[in-house]
Design an enzyme around this catalytic site. Structure first.
Site, PDB file in Angstrom:
ATOM      1  CG  HIS A 164      -1.693  -1.228   1.437  1.00  0.00           C
ATOM      2  ND1 HIS A 164      -2.967  -1.460   0.952  1.00  0.00           N
ATOM      3  CD2 HIS A 164      -1.339  -2.372   2.088  1.00  0.00           C
ATOM      4  CE1 HIS A 164      -3.366  -2.669   1.308  1.00  0.00           C
ATOM      5  NE2 HIS A 164      -2.395  -3.251   1.988  1.00  0.00           N
ATOM      6  CB  SER A 285      13.108  22.573 -15.574  1.00  0.00           C
ATOM      7  OG  SER A 285      12.322  23.740 -15.723  1.00  0.00           O
ATOM      8  CE  LYS A 291      11.889  19.620 -11.109  1.00  0.00           C
ATOM      9  NZ  LYS A 291      10.665  19.925 -11.854  1.00  0.00           N
ATOM     10  CD  GLU A 298       8.751  12.422 -15.436  1.00  0.00           C
ATOM     11  OE1 GLU A 298       7.855  13.092 -14.912  1.00  0.00           O
ATOM     12  OE2 GLU A 298       9.791  12.925 -15.905  1.00  0.00           O
TER      13      GLU A 298
END
Ligand code: ARG
Length: 468
Positions: A164, A285, A291, A298
């Site tokens: 979980h 970024s 970043k 992804e």
């Protein structure tokens, strides 16, 4: 211009047509812009077919040889980029055949004897797919190796195991990585199994009913290294289930990659910081200078949408199709090619990514405190002291509640405090409550104990031929 050509409609099938095909129809029905990728397979199939025709006396040996030479030339022209693909010739099959006729004359017009584009395309796709299927199995093997190499590198590192997404029990990093080794191993098996049904020779089904001409299908199968020929001509040109099986297996590969990707995305967050990816495998970024983004995982996760979508496309393509070949089936190729490209590239880059990441062992260790991850060990300890598991569970539950109220770890309780929850608890409990004690107690087959994982690791290395 050859004698068979019709002045009204120049298409290879134009004989019965009084009018030329509308330009919009040619554009709508053409598949050459994507099925050109099958040129090698189409030519290999045609070579074998021509040899068979000559052997059976359906064409002369000289004609057979001329056809094979012509096909060799065409293959070269396509490879060097000299070949001009013509959309008005619809597909790869007719582009090649037309060029052959232009090169060698009437002998070229005999190539399509006892053959239809329906069994021809079935052959091309099977040749293509068996190659890609084998390649994907190899790529998965490399990915498994990357998992195992990383597991060996972090063989003794402990991390929180989750259910979980809540801290559950401590596990070895190697155990976690070997879970993916198993998943990718099953993916390989599924592909190998699909390969058995892909690797069957379809040529000779002709349009749908077979042919009255004396062909030798087994000869063609031997030429092209197929262990078997298809049994029913209608099934042969009408079904695509072997493609769907491949796409199902490939979807599972991508879903497994997507799960691993999700973990990498989580693990590289500031919040987890379990893992650092190499700079060369991240991007930045355009606005936020600080970043460093995990774009590869992804994108792999994102691409699972189209891979599963492609599978759905094929299933829907077949639904409701009457026997046998229908032009709808031309729509099988783009989703298939896209799945092959997407999954192969995703597997390959994931293997590279794994070779370029480090686990932050200090952060992993920090993640082990708090969360009472050895609570189950305490319950098991009580079971060994003859307390029924349900009672043990309740005792430990109360102990954890007490710890929470005191802001303490289980290991921070005194023996007296512990005895307050169960008289059965003795001094030997503290070994049980330690992280190392917990991990190494899990010696059940397939468990996370160091001894069990060491064996699993050795087995995996042996299976993959990884030298130690
Ligand atoms: N381009 C077609 C396909 O991919 C080849 C078979 C066409 N057959 C036909 N009768 N139109 O399915």
């Amino acid at each position: 211009m050859s004698s068979a050509e019709n002045t009204h409609n120049p298409a290879m099938w134009g004989g019965r047509f009084a009018e030329k095909t509308a330009a919009s129809v040619e554009a709508f029905t053409a598949s050459i812009h994507y099925d050109a990728r099958l040129f090698r397979h189409d030519i290999a199939g045609s070579r074998a077919h021509a040899r068979m025709l000559a052997r059976q006396g359906l064409i002369s040996e000289a004609e057979g040889a001329l056809i094979v030479q012509g096909l060799d030339r065409i293959e070269q022209e396509i490879e060097t980029g000299e070949f001009v693909f013509r959309p008005e010739l619809e597909d790869i099959h007719m582009n090649i055949e037309k060029s052959l006729v232009e090169k060698i004359g009437p002998a070229g017009e005999k190539l399509h004897t006892a053959r239809s584009r329906n069994d021809q395309v079935a052959l091309d796709v099977r040749l293509y797919l068996r190659e890609e299927c084998r390649r994907l199995i190899e790529l998965l093997t490399e990915l498994q190796k990357a998992c195992v190499v990383l597991a060996r590198k972090y063989q003794h590192a402990v991390m929180p195991g989750y259910t979980h997404l809540q801290r559950a029990q401590p596990v070895l990093v190697a155990h976690h990585l070997l879970a993916y080794y198993e998943m990718f191993g099953r993916d390989r098996e599924r592909l190998s199994d699909a390969l058995k049904r892909i690797n069957v020779m379809p040529l000779g089904a002709a349009a749908l009913a077979g042919t009255g001409l004396p062909i030798d299908r087994e000869f063609v199968a031997r030429e092209l290294d197929f262990p078997a020929v298809t049994a029913n001509s209608m099934d042969t040109v009408g079904d695509r289930d072997h493609i769907i099986e491949f796409m199902g297996a490939a979807s599972l590969v991508q879903i497994h990659l997507s799960r691993l990707s999700e973990e990498l995305v989580l693990w590289t967050t500031e919040e987890f910081s379990f893992v650092t990816l190499a700079d060369s495998f991240c991007t930045g970024s355009s606005i936020m200078p600080q970043k460093k983004n995990p774009d590869i995982p992804e994108l792999i996760r994102g691409k699972s949408g189209r891979v599963v979508g492609n599978l759905m496309s094929l299933l829907m393509l077949l639904k409701g199709l009457p026997m046998t070949y229908n032009r709808d089936l031309q729509e099988d190729k783009e989703p298939l090619f896209d799945t092959v490209d997407t999954v192969s590239r995703s597997v390959a880059i994931m293997a590279q990514l794994l070779a370029n990441l480090t686990f932050n062992e200090a952060r992993l260790a920090a993640g082990l405190g708090g969360g009472y991850m050895t609570a189950t060990d305490l319950a098991d300890y009580l079971v060994l002291k003859n307390i029924p598991f349900r009672q043990a569970h309740a005792i430990v539950g109360r102990t954890v509640a007490f710890c929470l109220s005191q802001g303490k770890e289980l290991t921070e309780l005194s023996l007296a405090e512990l005895k307050g929850f169960s008289e059965a608890i003795e001094n030997d409990v503290f070994g049980v409550l330690s992280i190392a004690g917990s991990v190494n107690s899990r010696v059940s087959l397939g468990g996370t104990a160091g001894s069990v994982v060491a064996e699993a690791l050795t087995r995996a290395e042996e299976a993959l031929g990884l030298a130690r």
